[in-house]
Design an enzyme around this catalytic site. Structure first.
Site, PDB file in Angstrom:
ATOM      1  N   GLU A  64      25.619  35.900   8.856  1.00  0.00           N
ATOM      2  CA  GLU A  64      26.802  35.242   8.298  1.00  0.00           C
ATOM      3  C   GLU A  64      26.999  33.856   8.897  1.00  0.00           C
ATOM      4  O   GLU A  64      27.383  32.916   8.211  1.00  0.00           O
ATOM      5  CB  GLU A  64      28.058  36.087   8.579  1.00  0.00           C
ATOM      6  CG  GLU A  64      28.219  37.270   7.646  1.00  0.00           C
ATOM      7  CD  GLU A  64      28.145  36.855   6.183  1.00  0.00           C
ATOM      8  OE1 GLU A  64      28.797  35.876   5.814  1.00  0.00           O
ATOM      9  OE2 GLU A  64      27.403  37.510   5.416  1.00  0.00           O
ATOM     10  N   SER A  85       5.703  30.424  15.470  1.00  0.00           N
ATOM     11  CA  SER A  85       5.881  30.515  14.010  1.00  0.00           C
ATOM     12  C   SER A  85       4.601  30.800  13.238  1.00  0.00           C
ATOM     13  O   SER A  85       4.613  31.601  12.308  1.00  0.00           O
ATOM     14  CB  SER A  85       6.484  29.222  13.465  1.00  0.00           C
ATOM     15  OG  SER A  85       7.819  29.113  13.848  1.00  0.00           O
ATOM     16  N   HIS A 128      13.877  38.361   3.582  1.00  0.00           N
ATOM     17  CA  HIS A 128      12.908  37.962   4.611  1.00  0.00           C
ATOM     18  C   HIS A 128      13.593  37.144   5.705  1.00  0.00           C
ATOM     19  O   HIS A 128      13.419  37.389   6.893  1.00  0.00           O
ATOM     20  CB  HIS A 128      11.777  37.143   3.973  1.00  0.00           C
ATOM     21  CG  HIS A 128      10.908  36.472   4.982  1.00  0.00           C
ATOM     22  ND1 HIS A 128      10.049  37.165   5.803  1.00  0.00           N
ATOM     23  CD2 HIS A 128      10.805  35.167   5.356  1.00  0.00           C
ATOM     24  CE1 HIS A 128       9.441  36.323   6.619  1.00  0.00           C
ATOM     25  NE2 HIS A 128       9.880  35.110   6.374  1.00  0.00           N
ATOM     26  N   SER A 129      14.387  36.172   5.277  1.00  0.00           N
ATOM     27  CA  SER A 129      15.114  35.311   6.223  1.00  0.00           C
ATOM     28  C   SER A 129      16.279  34.714   5.465  1.00  0.00           C
ATOM     29  O   SER A 129      16.471  35.007   4.277  1.00  0.00           O
ATOM     30  CB  SER A 129      14.207  34.184   6.741  1.00  0.00           C
ATOM     31  OG  SER A 129      13.978  33.256   5.691  1.00  0.00           O
TER      32      SER A 129
HETATM   33  C1  LIG Z   1      -0.102  30.864   9.109  1.00  0.00           C
HETATM   34  C2  LIG Z   1       1.212  31.046   8.399  1.00  0.00           C
HETATM   35  N1  LIG Z   1       1.243  31.164   7.063  1.00  0.00           N
HETATM   36  C3  LIG Z   1       2.416  31.335   6.422  1.00  0.00           C
HETATM   37  C4  LIG Z   1       3.593  31.368   7.120  1.00  0.00           C
HETATM   38  C5  LIG Z   1       4.916  31.542   6.376  1.00  0.00           C
HETATM   39  N2  LIG Z   1       5.421  32.904   6.620  1.00  0.00           N
HETATM   40  C6  LIG Z   1       6.344  33.148   7.587  1.00  0.00           C
HETATM   41  S1  LIG Z   1       6.719  34.755   7.700  1.00  0.00           S
HETATM   42  C7  LIG Z   1       5.691  35.173   6.427  1.00  0.00           C
HETATM   43  C8  LIG Z   1       5.552  36.605   5.977  1.00  0.00           C
HETATM   44  C9  LIG Z   1       4.964  37.497   7.011  1.00  0.00           C
HETATM   45  O1  LIG Z   1       5.028  38.822   6.589  1.00  0.00           O
HETATM   46  P1  LIG Z   1       4.724  40.013   7.551  1.00  0.00           P
HETATM   47  O2  LIG Z   1       3.626  39.666   8.490  1.00  0.00           O
HETATM   48  O3  LIG Z   1       4.524  41.227   6.710  1.00  0.00           O
HETATM   49  O4  LIG Z   1       6.035  40.161   8.457  1.00  0.00           O
HETATM   50  P2  LIG Z   1       7.529  40.496   7.986  1.00  0.00           P
HETATM   51  O5  LIG Z   1       8.193  39.192   7.682  1.00  0.00           O
HETATM   52  O6  LIG Z   1       7.440  41.385   6.811  1.00  0.00           O
HETATM   53  O7  LIG Z   1       8.181  41.148   9.156  1.00  0.00           O
HETATM   54  C10 LIG Z   1       5.058  34.036   5.925  1.00  0.00           C
HETATM   55  C11 LIG Z   1       4.094  34.044   4.802  1.00  0.00           C
HETATM   56  C12 LIG Z   1       3.523  31.211   8.521  1.00  0.00           C
HETATM   57  N3  LIG Z   1       4.616  31.260   9.302  1.00  0.00           N
HETATM   58  N4  LIG Z   1       2.329  31.074   9.145  1.00  0.00           N
END
Ligand SMILES: Cc1ncc(C[n+]2csc(CCOP(=O)(O)OP(=O)(O)O)c2C)c(N)n1
Ligand SMILES: [Mg+2]
Length: 432
Positions: free
Chosen positions: A106, A192, A322-323
């Site tokens: 929030e 990240s 997701h965020s």
């Molecule tokens: C190398 C890279 N590619 C893309 C991203 C963008 N990104 C951030 S989180 C995410 C999804 C990751 O999913 P998962 O590993 O299943 O973890 P969850 O968020 O489901 O906990 C992506 C694609 C990133 N941070 N780093």
């Protein structure tokens, strides 16, 4: 491919239920010649028939669980012997986490912080695994494992200070919110770029193994989406070939932002990759904190006893978006989420379990939720009053020796601020 490594993982630790489940795993039916081949790359039987193997050549890898959806133990032999204080710490950390998630989510919406990620639905993986580890075991997390921090005693104040990037954030505002880390609690700071932590965790485990009488292992958390990165494969292969005492724990929550698992991979999830690469592997119900606890306890014994890595795939569901940059209603139906917030909620299952043991009740639940809420609100008010780090901090602690070009930029910025200070809110920042 055979799942024997998984079975020996189980046998060594005497987990009857797990052993039974994995021993039923069907091997493909291949007509064999008598002669065995002896290539350097494979010792295997010769056959005279071409048969391609794929995921349907095997039964799906079973999912180990201890609790049913009513919080009842399914097989009494599988109930772990966890002391009262630890059980309560597990549950209280789950509630603290979900309250923190609600309020910080929030607060991002109100523009108080720039970004946030919630952990709903995965709290059981965090506390189940954290309780099974020694506090000195080294943690490499992805970002959605905040319950591990809380269980280890990292405070809400420390978490909130990081999200606000104020002068008490150890990273001094250099990272986005949720990139926590704590040397004191043996948790490496979050990065990240996905999967960064995976080869690093394996390297750290290799280093630990070289210490005489080592009694520490490494745990590496990652999502099923991160497992598609090349670094994930490199990590698995190094862990297996270098015999590293590392637990690779995949949180398979069904989504990587908007990418569902059906588009993320073919084959039987992440667990099926383990035996193929020579890792002892088990799949557990990630909504069941006791199943995760048992799997990590046994994995820890195994990695420290043999220096062989373990892969755990904890099945769960990402209940939240997701965020704060995501709106999941664009790619999944609301009804899909329902099941995971009702029958399959890890918090609800664990609460029912504790209630049946006489360790918790509705009154205690209400009081603790209220206390957790108040802690977060109070902490946020404090965090907002704290000064922001001195602007120079953004350039410090990056290089061991600051390069001349950055020293020059600092000088230019200093001159600029002297001349135009009335245009900047300098009173919000720490002075030197
Ligand atoms: C190398 C890279 N590619 C893309 C991203 C963008 N990104 C951030 S989180 C995410 C999804 C990751 O999913 P998962 O590993 O299943 O973890 P969850 O968020 O489901 O906990 C992506 C694609 C990133 N941070 N780093
Ligand atoms: Mg995921």
């Amino acid at each position: 491919m055979a799942l024997h490594s998984g079975v020996s993982f189980v046998r060594l630790n005497g987990f009857r239920h797990l052993a039974r489940l994995l021993s039923t795993h069907r091997k493909p039916n291949i007509v064999q010649n008598e002669k065995n081949a002896d290539f350097p790359g494979a010792k295997a039987p010769y056959v005279t028939e071409i048969k391609f193997l794929n995921e349907s050549s095997y039964d799906p890898i079973p999912i180990y669980r201890v609790l049913d959806n009513n919080g009842e133990v399914i097989d009494n032999n599988e109930e772990p012997n966890i002391d009262r204080d630890t059980l309560l710490n597990m549950y209280k950390s789950m509630i603290q986490l979900s309250q923190m998630d609600k309020i910080l989510y929030e607060s991002q919406r109100q523009g108080r912080i720039s970004f946030y990620m919630t952990n709903y639905g995965e709290e059981g993986i965090h506390v189940g695994s954290a309780a099974a580890l020694s506090p000195k075991d080294l943690v490499f997390a992805q970002y959605r494992e905040v319950g591990v921090f809380l269980f280890r005693g990292y405070t809400v104040t420390e978490l909130v200070n990081q999200c606000y990037g104020n002068c008490e954030d150890p990273g001094k505002g250099k990272q986005m919110p949720v990139h926590y880390g704590s040397k004191q609690h043996n948790i490496v700071t979050i990065s990240s770029p996905l999967a960064t932590q995976m080869p690093q965790a394996v390297g750290a485990a290799y280093a630990l193994k070289r210490i005489p009488n080592n009694d520490r292992c490494v745990i590496c958390y990652f999502g099923e989406g991160a497992a598609s990165e090349g670094d994930a494969h490199a990590a698995f292969n190094f862990a297996a070939t270098l015999d590293c005492p590392v637990i690779m724990l995949c949180r398979n929550n069904g989504y990587a932002i908007s990418t569902p698992t059906g588009e993320q991979y073919r084959g039987d999830g992440i667990a099926s990759r383990g035996p193929a690469l020579g890792l002892n592997t088990v799949r557990v119900d990630g909504t069941d904190p006791l199943a995760v606890y048992n799997a990590v306890t046994r994995a820890r014994e195994l990695v420290l006893g043999t220096n062989k890595p373990v892969l755990i795939e904890a099945m769960s569901y990402r209940v939240g978006h997701h965020s704060t940059s995501d709106d999941s209603s664009a790619y999944r139906p609301l009804e899909e989420i329902d099941k995971w917030t009702k029958d399959e909620s890890p918090i609800q299952k664990f609460r029912l379990y504790l209630e049946q043991k006489g360790l918790w009740n509705e009154e205690a639940d209400k009081a603790w939720a209220k206390e957790c809420r108040n802690t977060v609100v109070r902490t946020m008010q404090d965090a907002e009053k704290k000064k922001l780090p001195h602007w120079k901090e953004m350039l410090e602690d990056v290089y061991y020796d600051m390069p001349p070009r950055i020293q020059k930029q600092i000088q230019q910025m200093e001159d600029h601020l002297k001349k135009y200070q009335e245009h900047y809110p300098l009173n919000r920042y720490q002075s030197e």
